[in-house]
Design an enzyme around this catalytic site. Structure first.
Site, PDB file in Angstrom:
ATOM      1  N   ILE A  36     -22.894  -4.368 -31.004  1.00 32.22           N
ATOM      2  CA  ILE A  36     -24.198  -4.477 -31.638  1.00 32.22           C
ATOM      3  C   ILE A  36     -24.440  -5.916 -32.083  1.00 32.22           C
ATOM      4  O   ILE A  36     -23.517  -6.612 -32.508  1.00 32.22           O
ATOM      5  CB  ILE A  36     -24.333  -3.484 -32.819  1.00 32.22           C
ATOM      6  CG1 ILE A  36     -25.792  -3.380 -33.281  1.00 32.22           C
ATOM      7  CG2 ILE A  36     -23.428  -3.875 -33.961  1.00 32.22           C
ATOM      8  CD1 ILE A  36     -26.056  -2.206 -34.207  1.00 32.22           C
ATOM      9  N   GLY A  79     -20.203  -1.173 -29.835  1.00 27.24           N
ATOM     10  CA  GLY A  79     -21.300  -0.362 -29.324  1.00 27.24           C
ATOM     11  C   GLY A  79     -21.199  -0.076 -27.845  1.00 27.24           C
ATOM     12  O   GLY A  79     -21.754   0.920 -27.357  1.00 27.24           O
ATOM     13  N   ASP A 106     -19.440   3.075 -27.663  1.00 25.69           N
ATOM     14  CA  ASP A 106     -20.399   4.150 -27.976  1.00 25.69           C
ATOM     15  C   ASP A 106     -21.162   4.552 -26.718  1.00 25.69           C
ATOM     16  O   ASP A 106     -21.340   5.750 -26.445  1.00 25.69           O
ATOM     17  CB  ASP A 106     -21.409   3.668 -29.029  1.00 25.69           C
ATOM     18  CG  ASP A 106     -20.805   3.476 -30.404  1.00 25.69           C
ATOM     19  OD1 ASP A 106     -20.009   4.324 -30.827  1.00 25.69           O
ATOM     20  OD2 ASP A 106     -21.143   2.469 -31.051  1.00 25.69           O
ATOM     21  N   GLU A 109     -15.365  -1.809 -34.872  1.00 27.70           N
ATOM     22  CA  GLU A 109     -16.125  -1.679 -36.110  1.00 27.70           C
ATOM     23  C   GLU A 109     -15.311  -1.948 -37.371  1.00 27.70           C
ATOM     24  O   GLU A 109     -15.831  -2.543 -38.331  1.00 27.70           O
ATOM     25  CB  GLU A 109     -16.761  -0.278 -36.183  1.00 27.70           C
ATOM     26  CG  GLU A 109     -17.991  -0.118 -35.293  1.00 27.70           C
ATOM     27  CD  GLU A 109     -17.657   0.189 -33.844  1.00 27.70           C
ATOM     28  OE1 GLU A 109     -18.590   0.452 -33.053  1.00 27.70           O
ATOM     29  OE2 GLU A 109     -16.459   0.163 -33.477  1.00 27.70           O
ATOM     30  N   ASP A 167     -20.432   4.495 -36.365  1.00 28.10           N
ATOM     31  CA  ASP A 167     -21.365   5.586 -36.671  1.00 28.10           C
ATOM     32  C   ASP A 167     -22.331   5.920 -35.544  1.00 28.10           C
ATOM     33  O   ASP A 167     -23.296   6.652 -35.748  1.00 28.10           O
ATOM     34  CB  ASP A 167     -22.160   5.273 -37.949  1.00 28.10           C
ATOM     35  CG  ASP A 167     -22.948   3.974 -37.873  1.00 28.10           C
ATOM     36  OD1 ASP A 167     -22.941   3.330 -36.802  1.00 28.10           O
ATOM     37  OD2 ASP A 167     -23.569   3.601 -38.885  1.00 28.10           O
TER      38      ASP A 167
END
Length: 274
Positions: free
Chosen positions: A69, A124, A127, A147, A155
């Site tokens: 991210i 990310g 993810d 993270e 999350d």
């Protein structure tokens, strides 16, 4: 076809039923920005609703798949715009849910999605790929559940999806240490199905795999993805009950007739668009 700032949709040939969705922010190592989170679910929805699409390959332009991210996006998430802490926390929760929804759009898309990973796949990026249906990588790929090093509890889905793919113990170790692991280790843990010597070799192989999937009954492919995802959160008895209900509705179809006829006539089946 829609234009995006952070993404590129490519159909390699006019008759191909495989479409490529590429992360397209290589100057920032395909970091996930505000624009990405707005555009990604829209791009997936457009592919899902396009009857010419039967399989999707998720990949990236540039030297890395995804660096995680964007830092600017993280800063904006935590900046307070009100002195009312209750309302600020409620706003932050809604924003996190919006970002989660962009990643979950991979699972909500009916079409099968294959991740083709090269270079860095960090934070990310994991993810993203853990929400895809199948994953492959090139030899130069490396992965980091990053993270914890940014003082964040992941999350956007890694902590929920990764343990189901590579096992709880492996996922805990990677999430707590934030260590880098290679494509070969990802293969050993089951995160990717194969590791290829180069990105070019991976792209060629993944294209062939996607074309093979696209040639099959679209009703069967969509049903298989749906039942696998639903069964993930059910016990065996519930999963069997769900697929019995699904097939009672979907099994009597022209696709079944065509598949049987093709077997008898020893030819390739031709299925209608979905």
């Amino acid at each position: 076809m829609a234009e995006f700032k952070t993404l590129e949709i490519v159909q390699k040939s006019p008759n191909s039923q495989v479409f490529h969705l590429r992360l397209n922010n290589p100057s920032h190592r395909n970091a996930l920005s505000h624009d990405f989170f707005a555009e990604f679910p829209k791009a997936l929805s457009s592919l899902d609703q396009n009857p010419n699409v039967r399989a999707i390959v998720l990949s990236a332009n540039g030297i890395h798949f995804c660096s995680g991210i964007e830092v600017k996006s993280l800063n904006s998430l935590t900046s307070l715009s009100s002195t009312d802490h209750g309302r600020e926390r409620e706003r932050l929760r809604r924003e996190i849910k919006r970002l989660q929804g962009a990643i979950s759009a991979l699972e909500q898309c009916r079409k099968p999605i294959i991740a083709a990973i090269h270079g860095a796949c960090i934070g990310g990026g994991i993810d993203l790929v853990s929400a895809c249906d199948v994953r492959y990588c090139s030899k130069d790929a490396f992965f980091v559940v990053k993270e914890v090093d940014l003082a964040i509890t992941a999350d956007l889905g890694t902590l929920q999806r990764l343990p189901r793919i590579i096992g709880y113990g492996n996922a805990v170790e990677l999430a707590l240490t934030g260590r880098r692991f290679s494509g070969s280790e990802a293969k050993a843990m089951g995160l990717v199905s194969s590791v290829f010597e180069s990105k070019a070799a991976m792209d060629e192989a993944v294209e062939a795999i996607a074309e093979g999937i696209a040639a099959k009954s679209p009703l069967a492919i969509v049903g298989t993805k749906e039942v696998l995802l639903r069964s993930r959160d059910m016990n065996v008895e519930q999963g069997l009950d769900y697929v019995a209900t699904w097939n009672s509705a979907m099994l009597p179809s022209d696709d079944l007739k065509e598949a049987v006829s093709a077997q008898v006539q020893k030819r390739k089946p031709v299925f209608a668009k979905l």
